[in-house]
Design a protein around this motif. Structure first.
Motif, PDB file in Angstrom:
ATOM      1  N   ASP A 189      40.935  55.448  59.913  1.00  0.00           N
ATOM      2  CA  ASP A 189      39.854  56.384  60.205  1.00  0.00           C
ATOM      3  C   ASP A 189      38.629  56.041  59.352  1.00  0.00           C
ATOM      4  O   ASP A 189      38.728  55.965  58.118  1.00  0.00           O
ATOM      5  N   ILE A 190      37.493  55.842  60.001  1.00  0.00           N
ATOM      6  CA  ILE A 190      36.234  55.584  59.303  1.00  0.00           C
ATOM      7  C   ILE A 190      35.181  56.512  59.889  1.00  0.00           C
ATOM      8  O   ILE A 190      35.006  56.574  61.111  1.00  0.00           O
ATOM      9  N   GLN A 191      34.481  57.232  58.996  1.00  0.00           N
ATOM     10  CA  GLN A 191      33.418  58.122  59.441  1.00  0.00           C
ATOM     11  C   GLN A 191      32.122  57.739  58.747  1.00  0.00           C
ATOM     12  O   GLN A 191      32.114  57.413  57.552  1.00  0.00           O
ATOM     13  N   ILE A 192      31.025  57.770  59.519  1.00  0.00           N
ATOM     14  CA  ILE A 192      29.709  57.430  58.988  1.00  0.00           C
ATOM     15  C   ILE A 192      28.797  58.643  59.179  1.00  0.00           C
ATOM     16  O   ILE A 192      28.662  59.146  60.302  1.00  0.00           O
ATOM     17  N   PHE A 193      28.197  59.099  58.070  1.00  0.00           N
ATOM     18  CA  PHE A 193      27.326  60.265  58.087  1.00  0.00           C
ATOM     19  C   PHE A 193      25.888  59.844  57.826  1.00  0.00           C
ATOM     20  O   PHE A 193      25.623  58.944  57.035  1.00  0.00           O
ATOM     21  N   ASN A 194      24.976  60.503  58.491  1.00  0.00           N
ATOM     22  CA  ASN A 194      23.546  60.344  58.230  1.00  0.00           C
ATOM     23  C   ASN A 194      23.014  61.670  57.699  1.00  0.00           C
ATOM     24  O   ASN A 194      23.054  62.696  58.397  1.00  0.00           O
ATOM     25  N   ILE A 195      22.530  61.683  56.477  1.00  0.00           N
ATOM     26  CA  ILE A 195      22.041  62.902  55.848  1.00  0.00           C
ATOM     27  C   ILE A 195      20.535  62.769  55.648  1.00  0.00           C
ATOM     28  O   ILE A 195      20.067  61.860  54.971  1.00  0.00           O
ATOM     29  N   ARG A 196      19.785  63.708  56.266  1.00  0.00           N
ATOM     30  CA  ARG A 196      18.327  63.709  56.151  1.00  0.00           C
ATOM     31  C   ARG A 196      17.863  65.039  55.563  1.00  0.00           C
ATOM     32  O   ARG A 196      18.504  66.076  55.741  1.00  0.00           O
ATOM     33  N   PRO A 197      16.735  65.032  54.893  1.00  0.00           N
ATOM     34  CA  PRO A 197      16.282  66.275  54.248  1.00  0.00           C
ATOM     35  C   PRO A 197      15.830  67.338  55.235  1.00  0.00           C
ATOM     36  O   PRO A 197      15.793  68.519  54.890  1.00  0.00           O
ATOM     37  N   ASP A 198      15.488  66.951  56.465  1.00  0.00           N
ATOM     38  CA  ASP A 198      14.986  67.955  57.400  1.00  0.00           C
ATOM     39  C   ASP A 198      16.094  68.558  58.260  1.00  0.00           C
ATOM     40  O   ASP A 198      15.820  69.331  59.173  1.00  0.00           O
ATOM     41  N   ASN A 199      17.335  68.183  57.995  1.00  0.00           N
ATOM     42  CA  ASN A 199      18.433  68.751  58.777  1.00  0.00           C
ATOM     43  C   ASN A 199      18.785  70.140  58.262  1.00  0.00           C
ATOM     44  O   ASN A 199      18.645  70.443  57.078  1.00  0.00           O
ATOM     45  N   GLN A 200      19.312  70.927  59.143  1.00  0.00           N
ATOM     46  CA  GLN A 200      19.737  72.264  58.749  1.00  0.00           C
ATOM     47  C   GLN A 200      20.979  72.163  57.867  1.00  0.00           C
ATOM     48  O   GLN A 200      21.892  71.397  58.148  1.00  0.00           O
ATOM     49  N   HIS A 204      32.304  58.039  64.361  1.00  0.00           N
ATOM     50  CA  HIS A 204      33.683  58.297  63.946  1.00  0.00           C
ATOM     51  C   HIS A 204      34.572  57.254  64.631  1.00  0.00           C
ATOM     52  O   HIS A 204      34.701  57.234  65.856  1.00  0.00           O
ATOM     53  N   ILE A 205      35.152  56.386  63.810  1.00  0.00           N
ATOM     54  CA  ILE A 205      35.996  55.304  64.327  1.00  0.00           C
ATOM     55  C   ILE A 205      37.432  55.620  63.931  1.00  0.00           C
ATOM     56  O   ILE A 205      37.722  55.879  62.754  1.00  0.00           O
ATOM     57  N   SER A 206      38.323  55.572  64.899  1.00  0.00           N
ATOM     58  CA  SER A 206      39.730  55.854  64.590  1.00  0.00           C
ATOM     59  C   SER A 206      40.613  54.974  65.453  1.00  0.00           C
ATOM     60  O   SER A 206      40.200  54.478  66.504  1.00  0.00           O
ATOM     61  N   LYS A 207      41.826  54.788  64.989  1.00  0.00           N
ATOM     62  CA  LYS A 207      42.781  54.013  65.785  1.00  0.00           C
ATOM     63  C   LYS A 207      44.115  54.726  65.808  1.00  0.00           C
ATOM     64  O   LYS A 207      44.492  55.432  64.862  1.00  0.00           O
ATOM     65  N   ALA A 208      44.814  54.552  66.917  1.00  0.00           N
ATOM     66  CA  ALA A 208      46.181  55.046  67.063  1.00  0.00           C
ATOM     67  C   ALA A 208      47.042  53.860  67.458  1.00  0.00           C
ATOM     68  O   ALA A 208      46.662  53.062  68.316  1.00  0.00           O
ATOM     69  N   VAL A 209      48.190  53.733  66.836  1.00  0.00           N
ATOM     70  CA  VAL A 209      49.049  52.566  67.035  1.00  0.00           C
ATOM     71  C   VAL A 209      50.438  53.023  67.454  1.00  0.00           C
ATOM     72  O   VAL A 209      51.000  53.942  66.858  1.00  0.00           O
TER      73      VAL A 209
END
Length: 920
Positions: free
Chosen positions: A202-213, A223-228
């Protein structure tokens, strides 16, 4: 030069020399390392790989833009940019902290990917002062001019379970790019390695900006995930060794990998910009379920693939093991994991892209390889391609920048033998797929083998799909015995073989050579099986279709998916071969020449090794000889192809003759016809000369049923030049054509209209007869009721019983109709026996001429006819007229007199004196 002793000099330096240290400009050293580690995602590659080595299952990456904390700074510096990467793997041990602060000490753990001890320092390409947090400790790197120093503290704010790398002061251009399109590229880059990760799922990438609520649990932008899941039917046990016997394995396992990439996009925007909020991100990300914003769309891309995995035991000879240990600064591993990823047909069918749950694209958009080659993975993808449609991951040792595989010295021996082991594993899986599959269905005797629908090979479809994925893709839920009916054993075999096109690998061609060499060299004594359109067969029985021969051959042919034809075949590769006595030179279609005209594909690899053969005219001839009669349409296509082959010099005239002897078909009546018995053809315009459609149809029927005449449909499909010069046929002789029509007199002269049309057709053929041959035709027609007449009681009459229309002074004579005269030349009618004159005796004895009130006038008509046709009268006719009293006289008795007794003239005195005078 003086002769001072080197031994003496060394001794003095050791005992008396002044001590000193070598200074290292660490700034320059790190810069040089970064020069070798160039790449868009190098730092992320190293940190994510370290996370997998540490046993992490989750990685969180955050790109954070926040307001500047300082009071001063240029206007463009009013924001600070930070990248944070956290993982839930094993926290740092004391030896990890110590190694982190050493450059190029190497990674002593032989089971991890890292080997040079410099990968972590790629973070300095993004930040001057990276911070590491793990467990309850934190450490920061700082520059003191040219020296790198660290500061460490006890970190009581951490939760002790996550490790985190914080890169502060990152350039605005870097983060802004990662906020946009760069983030999407990074997500796909990380997704490529996830199937090979040992523990990471599982790999998650977040973008945090100052103008976001602000919110406490932001959703990830990516969001990258794998099931095997294991695929039992593709997992098996078998002993195998590498070429140099460094490696061995006894178990091969297959796994289904479902790789999911979810992207959150601002509604109405195609960019990857995030709608994330700005949480207080001092601790690792929360494990709470994130809640998507209402103004965003979620795009979901699900890619299925198959992972082949084998654990290879490593046993090196002492000499090689020692040298590798010296080069790596650690021992070679006792075992290594070998993995290969490819996509089966079912993987491609089930992969999809969806937007807010609705599918928006076809499976082709999620194909990972298509017909291109894969890459070698050492943790992440390297710049080295494989030459097959598979990505391959193994404990190969790359050059420092991880872009190329090292083939030098003893490390090169290790890498080459490990690649050979990969080729062996490919062959083992191939053999397993090609094995005969038992079937419970009893075959009918003599039935052709068809690709079996074996649950033993494809039951995984029902057993390896989660119920959620099954509901989306439409497949049976886990545990179901239902197997999708369109998936066959042949589909699975062909998909795997298609991946093995063994093209060129770059930059090192050795990779493809080692894979293909060992694939084909393994188990040389066994029979090499290949998939064909008729199922799995021995390679020597299979054929590669070329020149269009496959449409007419029953041999087991390689499927089209295994043949990649070049867009423009190289004519230089088709060498001219001399024909008999150096005439009829044709082009050599051989295994080598065909392979040269193919792109990289499995068929080309087989042809170059003479494992399969090109479909030849000899094969086709044998198949035609041993096969059943074909349909007329099949033979038309074959004859067109034969003409094309000969015109293109791919076939010699002798080969065409040989092939023609084997061609048979069934006509409309079910009778078997033989092409080599056909000698003639009827040009298309001949039947068209008939004025009645039914006559034209009868002509066509007669052509189709005559064993020595080519059926009309075949004539229409070929040019007259092809018929004449290629198939050596001649136009049907006119006499034979007429004989054919007369031979079907009952049908051809069934009615006046049909008879007229038939006669017209015959008359067009008469002009092509040799001199004197028309008499034969006239004799054929003489006694056949074939002429339409004006006599209602006799609409059709024999030529010998009919008269020309000009014989119109006798009522009720069977005269030919005017249509006949208009369409048939008079000389032909007369030649058939039509009368141009009337028999004198018949005329003079007929009732209308011998009695009745008009008999005298009729006699005058007879005499006028005699005068007109005197040249055609026979001596007997003249003798009869001299001897028979038929001429009227003025003797007062109204009697008939012999011509010699009458006087001619209009003298009343003669009549008065009682002389017999001709009435005129």
């Amino acid at each position: 030069m003086d002769s001072v002793s080197v031994t003496s000099l060394r001794a003095r330096l050791v005992s008396q020399g002044k001590a000193g240290i070598v200074r290292v400009n660490q700034r320059s050293l790190v810069d040089k390392l970064l020069g070798r580690y160039k790449g868009e995602h190098t730092a992320f590659r190293e940190l994510v790989q370290n996370s997998d080595d540490a046993g992490a299952s989750q990685v969180r990456i955050t790109f954070q833009t926040s307001a500047h904390s300082g009071k001063d700074g240029p206007p463009e510096g009013r924001y600070e940019y930070t990248i944070r990467l956290a993982n839930n793997g094993r926290v740092f041990r004391p030896e990890d902290w110590e190694r982190l602060q050493s450059i190029a000490d190497g990674n002593p753990d032989e089971n991890t990917t890292g080997m040079f001890g410099v990968g972590f320092y790629s973070v300095f390409s993004l930040s001057e002062s990276p911070i590491v947090r793990s467990g309850k400790q934190a450490l920061m790197f700082m520059w003191d001019e040219t020296q790198l120093v660290t500061r460490s503290i006890d970190d009581h704010d951490g939760d002790g379970k996550w490790s985190e790398i914080i890169l502060h002061g990152v350039g605005s251009d870097v983060v802004e790019e990662l906020h946009g399109a760069g983030g999407s590229r990074l997500a796909r880059y990380l997704a490529e390695m996830l199937p090979f990760a040992r523990t990471l799922t599982d790999i998650q990438i977040f973008n945090i900006r100052p103008d976001n609520q602000e919110t406490s649990c932001p959703p990830p932008t990516f969001h990258i995930s794998k099931a095997v899941q294991i695929i039992p039917s593709l997992s098996f046990k078998q002993q195998a060794q590498s070429p140099a016997t460094f490696f061995s394995t006894n178990t091969i396992a297959a796994h289904e990998v479902a790789l999911t990439l979810k992207t959150q996009r601002s509604r109405g925007s195609s960019s990857s910009s995030s709608s994330n909020s700005t949480p207080a991100h001092h601790d690792p990300p929360s494990s709470k379920t994130p809640t998507p914003s209402s103004d965003t769309d979620i795009e979901t891309e699900v890619t299925y693939m198959t992972l082949i995995e084998a654990m290879a035991q490593a046993r090196l000879d002492p000499h090689t093991a020692e040298h590798i240990a010296n080069e790596l600064k650690k021992n070679a591993p006792a075992q290594t994991r070998v993995c290969m990823v490819y996509q089966r047909c079912t993987d491609i069918d089930r992969s999809y892209v969806a937007k807010d749950g609705a599918r928006i694209s076809s499976p082709e958009s999620t194909q990972r390889f298509h017909d291109r080659g894969g890459h070698i993975f050492v943790g992440f993808s390297t710049g080295q391609t494989t030459g097959v449609a598979m990505d391959i991951s193994a404990q190969l040792y790359p050059t420092m920048e991880r872009e190329h595989i090292d083939f030098n010295a003893d490390i090169g021996k290790w890498n080459k033998d490990l690649l050979g082991m990969c080729g062996t594993i490919l062959r083992l899986v191939y053999n397993h797929l090609m094995r005969p599959v038992p079937s419970n269905n009893k075959k009918k005797k003599g039935a052709h083998a068809s690709p079996a629908k074996s649950a033993g090979v494809i039951r995984w479809l029902a057993n390896t799909v989660t119920s959620a994925a099954a509901s989306i893709a439409g497949y049976a839920p886990e545990g179901s015995d239902d197997v999708p009916p369109h998936i066959s054993v042949l589909d699975e075999q062909v998909t795997f073989a298609r991946a093995l096109f063994f093209g060129d690998s770059t930059p090192a061609g050795d990779v493809s050579s080692l894979l293909s060499g060992q694939f084909f060299a393994h188990n040389p004594g066994s029979t090499f099986l290949v998939p064909s359109v008729q199922g799995v067969v021995q390679c020597q029985a299979a054929r590669v279709p070329v020149l269009g021969l496959e449409a007419f051959c029953s041999r087991p042919l390689l499927p089209d998916q295994l043949i990649l034809r070049s867009d423009e075949p190289d004519d230089q590769q088709w060498q001219v071969r001399p024909g008999k006595k150096n005439k009829n030179k044709t082009l050599a279609v051989t295994n080598a020449s065909t392979a040269a005209n193919l792109g990289p594909c499995f068929a080309r690899a087989l042809l170059y090794r003479d494992l399969v053969h090109v479909l030849t005219f000899t094969d086709l001839s044998q198949d035609l000889h041993s096969g059943t009669a074909r349909s007329e349409s099949d033979v038309i296509a074959l004859m067109q192809a034969m003409a094309r082959w000969l015109e293109s010099r791919l076939m010699s005239k002798d080969e065409l003759v040989t092939l023609s002897r084997a061609v048979t078909w069934r006509d409309a009546a079910g009778k078997v016809r033989h092409l080599d018995q056909v000698k003639h053809y009827v040009p298309e315009n001949v039947a068209g000369q008939a004025t009645e459609d039914d006559v034209a149809g009868l002509i066509t029927t007669m052509q189709a049923s005559s064993p020595d005449i080519l059926p009309p449909a075949m004539v229409s499909a070929l040019s007259s030049q092809q018929l004449d010069h290629i198939f050596s046929l001649t136009k049907l002789p006119a006499l034979k054509m007429i004989t054919m029509i007369v031979g079907h007199a009952k049908e051809m002269f069934h009615s006046p209209a049909r008879a007229l049309s038939s006669l017209r057709l015959i008359s067009t053929q008469l002009g092509g007869l040799e001199k004197g041959k028309d008499t034969e035709v006239f004799q054929m027609l003489k006694n056949i009721p074939c002429l339409p007449t004006t006599d209602p009681s006799k609409p059709l009459a024999r030529p010998s019983d009919t008269f020309m229309p000009s014989v119109n002074f006798v009522a009720n004579l069977p005269r030919v109709t005017q249509d006949v005269v208009d369409n048939i030349a008079p000389r032909y009618l007369l030649g058939m026996g039509v009368h141009e004159n009337v028999d004198i005796k018949m005329l003079l004895t007929s009732p209308e001429y011998s009695s009745g009130p008009e008999w005298q006038a009729n006699v005058r008509a007879v005499l006028a006819h005699v005068a007109k046709t005197r040249d055609a009268l026979q001596p007997a006719d003249w003798k009869y007229m001299r001897e028979v009293p038929f001429l009227p006289s003025y003797n007062g008795r109204g009697t008939r007199e012999v011509a010699s007794n009458l006087y001619f003239g209009d003298d009343a005195n003669l009549r008065d004196l009682g002389f017999p005078v001709l009435v005129w």
